[in-house]
Design an enzyme around this catalytic site. Sequence first.
Site, PDB file in Angstrom:
ATOM      1  N   ARG A 227    -110.891  22.412 -77.426  1.00 28.21           N
ATOM      2  CA  ARG A 227    -112.011  23.334 -77.589  1.00 28.21           C
ATOM      3  C   ARG A 227    -113.014  22.679 -78.521  1.00 28.21           C
ATOM      4  O   ARG A 227    -112.623  21.938 -79.435  1.00 28.21           O
ATOM      5  CB  ARG A 227    -111.557  24.675 -78.191  1.00 28.21           C
ATOM      6  CG  ARG A 227    -110.883  25.610 -77.212  1.00 28.21           C
ATOM      7  CD  ARG A 227    -111.878  26.221 -76.209  1.00 28.21           C
ATOM      8  NE  ARG A 227    -111.244  27.111 -75.259  1.00 28.21           N
ATOM      9  CZ  ARG A 227    -110.718  26.749 -74.076  1.00 28.21           C
ATOM     10  NH1 ARG A 227    -110.752  25.479 -73.697  1.00 28.21           N
ATOM     11  NH2 ARG A 227    -110.182  27.641 -73.284  1.00 28.21           N
ATOM     12  N   GLU A 256    -121.458  26.004 -75.617  1.00 29.67           N
ATOM     13  CA  GLU A 256    -121.467  25.652 -74.184  1.00 29.67           C
ATOM     14  C   GLU A 256    -122.327  26.657 -73.425  1.00 29.67           C
ATOM     15  O   GLU A 256    -122.267  27.845 -73.732  1.00 29.67           O
ATOM     16  CB  GLU A 256    -120.037  25.668 -73.632  1.00 29.67           C
ATOM     17  CG  GLU A 256    -119.170  24.584 -74.254  1.00 29.67           C
ATOM     18  CD  GLU A 256    -117.727  24.580 -73.743  1.00 29.67           C
ATOM     19  OE1 GLU A 256    -117.450  25.227 -72.717  1.00 29.67           O
ATOM     20  OE2 GLU A 256    -116.889  23.947 -74.380  1.00 29.67           O
ATOM     21  N   HIS A 275    -117.004  20.995 -69.332  1.00 30.97           N
ATOM     22  CA  HIS A 275    -115.784  21.818 -69.418  1.00 30.97           C
ATOM     23  C   HIS A 275    -115.118  21.924 -68.033  1.00 30.97           C
ATOM     24  O   HIS A 275    -114.850  23.020 -67.535  1.00 30.97           O
ATOM     25  CB  HIS A 275    -116.092  23.215 -69.985  1.00 30.97           C
ATOM     26  CG  HIS A 275    -114.870  23.874 -70.568  1.00 30.97           C
ATOM     27  ND1 HIS A 275    -114.919  24.728 -71.645  1.00 30.97           N
ATOM     28  CD2 HIS A 275    -113.558  23.805 -70.216  1.00 30.97           C
ATOM     29  CE1 HIS A 275    -113.694  25.161 -71.927  1.00 30.97           C
ATOM     30  NE2 HIS A 275    -112.854  24.615 -71.059  1.00 30.97           N
TER      31      HIS A 275
HETATM   32  P1  NAD Z   1     -99.958  24.768 -74.339  1.00 27.76           P
HETATM   33  O1  NAD Z   1     -99.733  26.108 -74.945  1.00 27.76           O
HETATM   34  O2  NAD Z   1     -99.078  24.323 -73.219  1.00 27.76           O
HETATM   35  O3  NAD Z   1     -99.866  23.638 -75.469  1.00 27.76           O
HETATM   36  C1  NAD Z   1    -100.520  23.712 -76.720  1.00 27.76           C
HETATM   37  C2  NAD Z   1     -99.670  22.912 -77.700  1.00 27.76           C
HETATM   38  O4  NAD Z   1    -100.386  22.746 -78.921  1.00 27.76           O
HETATM   39  C3  NAD Z   1     -98.347  23.611 -78.029  1.00 27.76           C
HETATM   40  O5  NAD Z   1     -97.297  22.685 -77.849  1.00 27.76           O
HETATM   41  C4  NAD Z   1     -98.515  23.994 -79.488  1.00 27.76           C
HETATM   42  O6  NAD Z   1     -97.286  23.967 -80.183  1.00 27.76           O
HETATM   43  C5  NAD Z   1     -99.438  22.903 -79.975  1.00 27.76           C
HETATM   44  N1  NAD Z   1    -100.122  23.207 -81.237  1.00 27.76           N
HETATM   45  C6  NAD Z   1    -100.613  24.376 -81.662  1.00 27.76           C
HETATM   46  N2  NAD Z   1    -101.168  24.234 -82.867  1.00 27.76           N
HETATM   47  C7  NAD Z   1    -101.006  22.932 -83.221  1.00 27.76           C
HETATM   48  C8  NAD Z   1    -101.377  22.166 -84.345  1.00 27.76           C
HETATM   49  N3  NAD Z   1    -101.978  22.718 -85.383  1.00 27.76           N
HETATM   50  N4  NAD Z   1    -101.076  20.846 -84.341  1.00 27.76           N
HETATM   51  C9  NAD Z   1    -100.435  20.261 -83.302  1.00 27.76           C
HETATM   52  N5  NAD Z   1    -100.051  20.954 -82.204  1.00 27.76           N
HETATM   53  C10 NAD Z   1    -100.348  22.263 -82.171  1.00 27.76           C
HETATM   54  O7  NAD Z   1    -101.476  24.763 -73.892  1.00 27.76           O
HETATM   55  P2  NAD Z   1    -102.198  23.689 -72.946  1.00 27.76           P
HETATM   56  O8  NAD Z   1    -102.226  24.177 -71.537  1.00 27.76           O
HETATM   57  O9  NAD Z   1    -101.663  22.343 -73.243  1.00 27.76           O
HETATM   58  O10 NAD Z   1    -103.696  23.789 -73.498  1.00 27.76           O
HETATM   59  C11 NAD Z   1    -103.999  23.477 -74.857  1.00 27.76           C
HETATM   60  C12 NAD Z   1    -105.425  23.899 -75.145  1.00 27.76           C
HETATM   61  O11 NAD Z   1    -106.306  23.052 -74.424  1.00 27.76           O
HETATM   62  C13 NAD Z   1    -105.754  25.313 -74.674  1.00 27.76           C
HETATM   63  O12 NAD Z   1    -105.474  26.275 -75.678  1.00 27.76           O
HETATM   64  C14 NAD Z   1    -107.225  25.240 -74.364  1.00 27.76           C
HETATM   65  O13 NAD Z   1    -107.985  25.590 -75.495  1.00 27.76           O
HETATM   66  C15 NAD Z   1    -107.458  23.779 -74.020  1.00 27.76           C
HETATM   67  N6  NAD Z   1    -107.638  23.566 -72.570  1.00 27.76           N
HETATM   68  C16 NAD Z   1    -108.809  23.007 -72.148  1.00 27.76           C
HETATM   69  C17 NAD Z   1    -109.002  22.763 -70.796  1.00 27.76           C
HETATM   70  C18 NAD Z   1    -110.282  22.130 -70.302  1.00 27.76           C
HETATM   71  O14 NAD Z   1    -110.696  22.415 -69.194  1.00 27.76           O
HETATM   72  N7  NAD Z   1    -110.921  21.277 -71.078  1.00 27.76           N
HETATM   73  C19 NAD Z   1    -108.010  23.122 -69.868  1.00 27.76           C
HETATM   74  C20 NAD Z   1    -106.815  23.680 -70.324  1.00 27.76           C
HETATM   75  C21 NAD Z   1    -106.643  23.894 -71.694  1.00 27.76           C
END
Ligand code: NAD
Length: 309
Positions: A227, A256, A275
Amino acid sequence: MVSQVGIHPSVERLFPPAVLRDALSDVDAEVRVVDTGAALGECDGLVTFEYDAGFLSAGLDWVHSIQSGVDRFPFEELEAHGVRLTNSAGIHGDTVGETVAGYMLQFARGLHHHRTNQTEREWSYPAWDSAFTLRGQTLCVVGLGTLGRGIAMRADALGMDVVGVRRTPTPVDHVDTVYPTTELHEAIGDARFVALAVPLTDRTSGLMARSEFEALRDDAYLINVARGAVVDQSALVAALRSDALAGAALDVFETEPLPAESPLWGMENVVVTPHTAAATHEYYRRIAALVRENVRRLNDEEGLANRVV
Ligand code: NAD
């Protein structure tokens, strides 16, 4: 029992609402595209891209976000109104993993420069020492959930050395060393690429700020598919301007769409994507599978999958 599931028109940002409705024609509930008017009040569940304050008073039991990140949703207010929230984590490892592999290959092989030169019909050789291979380079993946693991797997396949940062630093496939979050600077300090894949929370907001950019190698590239607010954008611009960073691939931004006046648009070593790191024509099918499963669980009085609130 779930008798009616609404699809909010805002899902249009990622696919046509009717495509999702048709994909859910087999669920044991009526599925219809609704707006925030009276029709919303007839729904038990709602599938949406946007959050709208009207969801709180509509009497919904359940809201499903078609995004993995749910940072725009007010958790406490939803809870106070008895609205459960589920997200779409767990489905973007392949799409975002491939996008990040693409960003890294592009920087290593200079493809972004060639594409820019092509728009000018310019046959131009890069500096003799600018191209490199990903093999043997180090990638640090911050956040090893679905996205992070999808990225790590591809980087490993490309011959890169992969390290990662995780709240609980236990081993993860395709990651050589896993650091705890308290050792972020050590984890990123040797990396040629740093890929951010954490959710936006109070703890990750501004995670990459001035001192983190100072900890990076001057020839490092930052990749943000998490994000926008996970990065202090003005510190990023300052690092890029002072050559403290080689470049950045950014899919997400503090604001955005990225405003036209942002200096990031004009930087030769910055790749801006709107995005779309997780985009695929299959997106709606993956959302349909999550929604179908949760309708079944609600009807069988089981706990919801991917529940956030
Ligand atoms: P997910 O829940 O599978 O994984 C997130 C991981 O981050 C988890 O393992 C969690 O333990 C870890 N985490 C949380 N806080 C942390 C910290 N302070 N330090 C290190 N690790 C930490 O989610 P995901 O599907 O992998 O997505 C992650 C994020 O990516 C989403 O929340 C979203 O904001 C973003 N995302 C962006 C896009 C895009 O189109 N650019 C697409 C999907 C997700």
